[in-house]
Each structure stands twice: as structure tokens, then as C-alpha cells.
Design an enzyme around this catalytic site. Sequence first.
Site, PDB file in Angstrom:
ATOM      1  N   CYS A 227      -6.865  -1.570  12.900  1.00 41.78           N
ATOM      2  CA  CYS A 227      -6.399  -2.839  12.324  1.00 41.78           C
ATOM      3  C   CYS A 227      -5.350  -3.532  13.182  1.00 41.78           C
ATOM      4  CB  CYS A 227      -5.949  -2.663  10.891  1.00 41.78           C
ATOM      5  SG  CYS A 227      -4.864  -1.316  10.631  1.00 41.78           S
TER       6      CYS A 227
ATOM      7  N   HIS B  62      -8.346  -0.353   2.417  1.00 47.42           N
ATOM      8  CA  HIS B  62      -9.285  -1.158   3.210  1.00 47.42           C
ATOM      9  C   HIS B  62     -10.427  -0.243   3.635  1.00 47.42           C
ATOM     10  CE1 HIS B  62      -6.354  -4.457   4.902  1.00 47.42           C
ATOM     11  NE2 HIS B  62      -7.119  -4.971   3.953  1.00 47.42           N
TER      12      HIS B  62
ATOM     13  N   ARG C 153       1.138 -11.953   2.520  1.00 46.84           N
ATOM     14  CA  ARG C 153       0.344 -12.058   3.757  1.00 46.84           C
ATOM     15  C   ARG C 153      -0.436 -13.373   3.877  1.00 46.84           C
ATOM     16  NH1 ARG C 153      -2.498  -6.935   6.233  1.00 46.84           N
ATOM     17  NH2 ARG C 153      -2.338  -8.422   7.961  1.00 46.84           N
TER      18      ARG C 153
ATOM     19  N   ASN D 271      -7.222  -8.243   9.956  1.00 48.04           N
ATOM     20  CA  ASN D 271      -7.308  -8.613   8.535  1.00 48.04           C
ATOM     21  C   ASN D 271      -7.467 -10.101   8.219  1.00 48.04           C
ATOM     22  OD1 ASN D 271      -4.730  -6.156   7.707  1.00 48.04           O
ATOM     23  ND2 ASN D 271      -6.850  -5.866   8.300  1.00 48.04           N
TER      24      ASN D 271
ATOM     25  N   ARG E 299      -8.699  -4.784  -2.134  1.00 46.24           N
ATOM     26  CA  ARG E 299      -8.222  -5.998  -1.459  1.00 46.24           C
ATOM     27  C   ARG E 299      -9.282  -7.105  -1.571  1.00 46.24           C
ATOM     28  NH1 ARG E 299      -3.828  -5.144   2.234  1.00 46.24           N
ATOM     29  NH2 ARG E 299      -2.482  -3.644   1.217  1.00 46.24           N
TER      30      ARG E 299
ATOM     31  N   ASP F 299     -11.631  -0.044   6.443  1.00 44.88           N
ATOM     32  CA  ASP F 299     -11.373   0.499   7.787  1.00 44.88           C
ATOM     33  C   ASP F 299     -10.455   1.723   7.790  1.00 44.88           C
ATOM     34  OD1 ASP F 299      -8.751  -0.460   7.604  1.00 44.88           O
ATOM     35  OD2 ASP F 299      -8.979  -1.990   9.138  1.00 44.88           O
TER      36      ASP F 299
ATOM     37  N   ASN G  62       0.876  -1.180   0.000  1.00 39.11           N
ATOM     38  CA  ASN G  62       0.000   0.000   0.000  1.00 39.11           C
ATOM     39  C   ASN G  62       0.911   1.227   0.000  1.00 39.11           C
ATOM     40  OD1 ASN G  62       0.268   1.336   2.699  1.00 39.11           O
ATOM     41  ND2 ASN G  62      -0.321  -0.696   3.448  1.00 39.11           N
TER      42      ASN G  62
HETATM   43  N1  ARG Z   1       0.828  -3.328   5.623  1.00 37.33           N
HETATM   44  C1  ARG Z   1      -0.467  -3.872   5.857  1.00 37.33           C
HETATM   45  C2  ARG Z   1      -1.157  -4.158   4.535  1.00 37.33           C
HETATM   46  O1  ARG Z   1      -0.985  -3.417   3.606  1.00 37.33           O
HETATM   47  C3  ARG Z   1      -1.268  -2.935   6.684  1.00 37.33           C
HETATM   48  C4  ARG Z   1      -2.621  -3.448   7.023  1.00 37.33           C
HETATM   49  C5  ARG Z   1      -3.398  -2.525   7.853  1.00 37.33           C
HETATM   50  N2  ARG Z   1      -4.705  -3.023   8.051  1.00 37.33           N
HETATM   51  C6  ARG Z   1      -5.846  -2.389   7.852  1.00 37.33           C
HETATM   52  N3  ARG Z   1      -6.932  -3.031   8.116  1.00 37.33           N
HETATM   53  N4  ARG Z   1      -5.939  -1.184   7.354  1.00 37.33           N
HETATM   54  O2  ARG Z   1      -1.876  -5.109   4.387  1.00 37.33           O
END
Ligand code: ARG
Length: 293
Positions: free
Chosen positions: A287, A191, A114, A91, A162, A193, A38
Site C-alpha cells: 500500500c 483491506h 482520509r 488507496n 472499507r 491487500d 485500524n
Molecule cells: N492508516 C492507513 C489506513 O488505515 C493505512 C492504510 C494502509 N493501506 C492499505 N492498503 N492496507 O487507512
Amino acid sequence: MGSNKEQIAGINTPTTMNWPKKALMVTPDFFNVEYAINPHMMNEKGELNTIDQKEAHRQWSALKKTFENLGLEILTINGEEGLPDMVFCANQCFPFLKEGQLNIVLSEMHSEQRKPEVPYFKTWAENENIPTHKLGDRPLEGMGDVIWDYSSGKIFGGYGLRTSIDTYPKLETLIDQEIIKFELLDEKFYHLDTCFSPLGNQTVAIVKEAFTDEGLKTISQHFKTVLEIPLEEAINQLACNLCCPNGKDVVIQQGANRTNKLLREHGYTIHEVNTSEFIKSGGSVFCMKMLLH
Ligand code: ARG
């Protein structure tokens, strides 16, 4: 505010959902920025952000304490070597109640990096006797994109960046509830959130720039009060990635002064924390935990 059942236009009555009493957190032992999935993960020169590990630990512990002071019981699982994003534990799962019992849907992470996080959550859930469900191979990033409004029992879902739109029909069938969906187009708000946060009391905080016109219209149909978070604070402090666990208190990254003023004016008590090390990876308060029942 507690829980209530409310009929929504659509297929099913929302599951009764109380405000959560517990939260799961993952220790930041192996938290780092080792790849960029991201735009928050890089500096202006396009290099990966660097993390101060000691400071990250301090910030994580202070956040845990803040949640505990608000009455949440915190469960923890250990971070794993080689999984620098595992600390963002909103997540990997989506929790829901089935016949009053907590169940979780395991995510299908969008990025290869991930994907290996998820089995650790499956093991954790099995040890806790929480039934788990797997949907298939379409991307789903848990509560990063699929968000409960605990006060109304409604569920809101982001898709496009995502989580895939194709994930939703299966998810709705599994949990037997309609999900109100929003297309996300802006990578900075990858996201749901990061740009949408229900606050109870038919109130939601949003980053309006992250939504389509249709999305904004849908939001206005489901909430009486829509609080707009200033774009600058939504990007620099990830201000919308806040956590409101009870309809009264809001835990939020420090320094989002305009957002805090707005929330205070609407009766919320603000608890500022520092998550600056985690913001370097694109995540903040919301998160870094998964609310549970
Ligand atoms: N570096 C993580 C990603 O890009 C950060 C996730 C943060 N989570 C969130 N729900 N915004 O997946």
C-alpha cells in the site's frame, strides 16, 4: 508471463493487463499516526503508536530503491501537511486500461480523515493527462481493496470494512469487467491487500483466517496454487501486504521467515525491506505504492 486474455465465468472478458512498469509513491514528509482507523495504529494500551520520522524516511527511500532495482520507474508526489496517511498511495485510486490507455477511478475514502487526500491524486492525474473518473459517494478505497491479478487480467475486490459492496456494480459498469468479490470481516485485515496477494502463475498468497468459507471457495476456483501466510506473520509483519510486480520477485517486510520460505519453495525471489514505521499505521509494501502502466 506477460499478459493474456482469459474468459471468466461472468459478464465480461478481462481487460488485457500487462505487468506494470511504473509505480507512484508519495513522500513520507507528513506521515504520522494521528488517529486510529485500524487496530494496527494503536499499542496494547490503546494509545496511538509513535513514529520515528527519520527512520520512516530511511525506510521509504530504501523501498523506493528496491522497486527501482526491480526495473520499476518511480513517480512521486509530495505528501501534504495534515494528511498523515497520504503516503499509503495504493488507496486513493484504482487504475485500469480503457482502449489501451491508463485511466483511474478516484476513491471515496471511508474515513473523514482520509477524504481530503483524493483531490491531490486528481490533480496529479490531470497533470499527467490521465483521465479520471468518480463513482459517487459510496466508499471505495482504490487498490487497497480492488486488486489486479496482472497475469490473468482478473480483478478481485474486498468489501465490508472499507469499500462498500454497493460500490461494485457501478465500478464494474465503468470499467466493463466483472470483479470477483470477497466479504472482509476482521478489522485486522481491513483491506483486501492485507490478506490477498496475486503472485502471477495462477498463484495467490492469502491469509485464510480473513476470509469466509465462501470466499475461500471462490479463491480456490480462480487459482491453481493458494499459499497460506501464517496468521502471526500476517499480523506482525503484514506479510501479505507484499508486492509482486512481475510474477517472479516479491518485495516484503523483513522477518516474515515462514512466509519467505514458502514463497522461495514456490520459486519466488525474496527482497526484504523494513517498513516497520509504516506497519505502525497498518500499512506495508503493497500500500506504499500504486502500480501503473
Ligand atoms: N492508516 C492507513 C489506513 O488505515 C493505512 C492504510 C494502509 N493501506 C492499505 N492498503 N492496507 O487507512
